[in-house]
Design an enzyme around this catalytic site. Structure first.
Site, short mmCIF file in Angstrom:
data_model
loop_
_atom_site.label_atom_id
_atom_site.label_comp_id
_atom_site.label_asym_id
_atom_site.label_seq_id
_atom_site.Cartn_x
_atom_site.Cartn_y
_atom_site.Cartn_z
N ASP A 101 0.93 -0.98 -0.09
CA ASP A 101 0.10 -0.01 -0.07
C ASP A 101 1.01 1.26 -0.08
O ASP A 101 2.21 0.95 0.51
CB ASP A 101 -0.91 0.02 1.24
CG ASP A 101 -1.85 -1.09 1.31
OD1 ASP A 101 -2.04 -1.77 0.20
OD2 ASP A 101 -2.26 -1.43 2.37
N1 URA Z 1 -1.16 -6.01 3.89
C1 URA Z 1 -1.81 -4.71 3.90
O1 URA Z 1 -2.83 -4.48 4.56
N2 URA Z 1 -1.14 -3.67 3.40
C2 URA Z 1 0.11 -3.81 2.67
O2 URA Z 1 0.75 -3.06 2.12
C3 URA Z 1 0.58 -5.29 2.60
C4 URA Z 1 -0.02 -6.27 3.38
#
Ligand code: URA
Length: 232
Positions: A101
């Site tokens: 993310d």
């Molecule tokens: N899980 C999440 O919620 N975000 C990420 O960036 C990676 C795994």
């Protein structure tokens, strides 16, 4: 990309050997002799060594320490993309072997080898990923067991696969999962009524984020790291 790096990648020589080739005057870019490794080379350049054109051919395997604020995609209207942190040619050929993310930091693998990245991202292979998670609320006693049993995520049919939770502090854990559903870690904690304050990926399979890398820096994987993905 710098000319000396281009020579390393295309001829398989070390940075020092590339410098020697340059000093000897054996390298031209668009017909002009170049002696400095810092010369910038783009996809449009014709690089020749001993009058033979050379190109970067082999597959690339990259580990990037992704900072916050960068998205894992080629284009994004509002954020910078993690690709902007790379000084590479033939960028279109590269893709992420699993995304993070925009607000997550840590290990991102980038490659132009689709079969290799498939081993990491395909649910069939259950590649392990370890995240350091900082939470809004303290870890509860039953968390370790709940992650082991599997968690019911909103709008998903079954439980998540058994995951390993190691408690590091009142609000900090290391979580190892074997799948990569959308926002999975954040959704797992949300399902328990908690909230992820910060998230950082430390490991994918046997590949651990290199402590020598600063935020936003990258390096090529070693042969051993590349091969470790096939051995799972
Ligand atoms: N899980 C999440 O919620 N975000 C990420 O960036 C990676 C795994």
């Amino acid at each position: 990309m710098r000319l000396d790096k281009f020579l390393c990648d295309s001829l398989g020589v070390t940075r020092r050997e590339a410098t020697i080739l340059l000093r000897k005057g054996e390298v031209t870019v668009n017909g002009e002799k170049k002696k400095s490794g810092s010369v910038k080379v783009t996809e449009q350049c014709c690089v020749e060594w001993q009058e033979r054109e050379i190109t970067v051919t082999g597959p690339r395997y990259i580990m990037l320490y992704k900072p916050e604020g960068f998205v894992c995609s080629h284009e994004d209207g509002s954020n910078q993309t993690a690709f902007e942190l790379l000084d590479e040619i033939k960028m279109d050929a590269l893709h992420f072997a699993g995304r993070l993310d925009v607000d997550t930091t840590g290990l991102v693998l980038i490659t132009d080898d689709g079969q290799w990245s498939h081993r990491i991202t395909s649910p069939k292979h259950k590649c392990e990923k370890t995240y350091r998670v900082w939470l809004d609320e303290p870890v509860e006693e039953d968390y370790v067991e709940k992650f082991k049993e599997g968690i019911q995520l909103r709008s998903e049919k079954g439980l998540t696969l058994p995951a390993h939770l190691e408690v590091r502090a009142e609000k900090e854990v290391l979580l190892t999962i074997h799948e990569g559903k959308y926002h999975q870690v954040k959704r797992m904690f949300a399902a328990l009524g908690n909230k992820v304050e910060a998230l950082h990926r430390e490991r994918i399979g046997d590949i651990i984020l290199d402590e020598e890398l600063e935020l936003g820096e990258y390096r090529y994987l070693t042969e051993e790291e590349v091969n470790s993905i096939w051995q799972k």
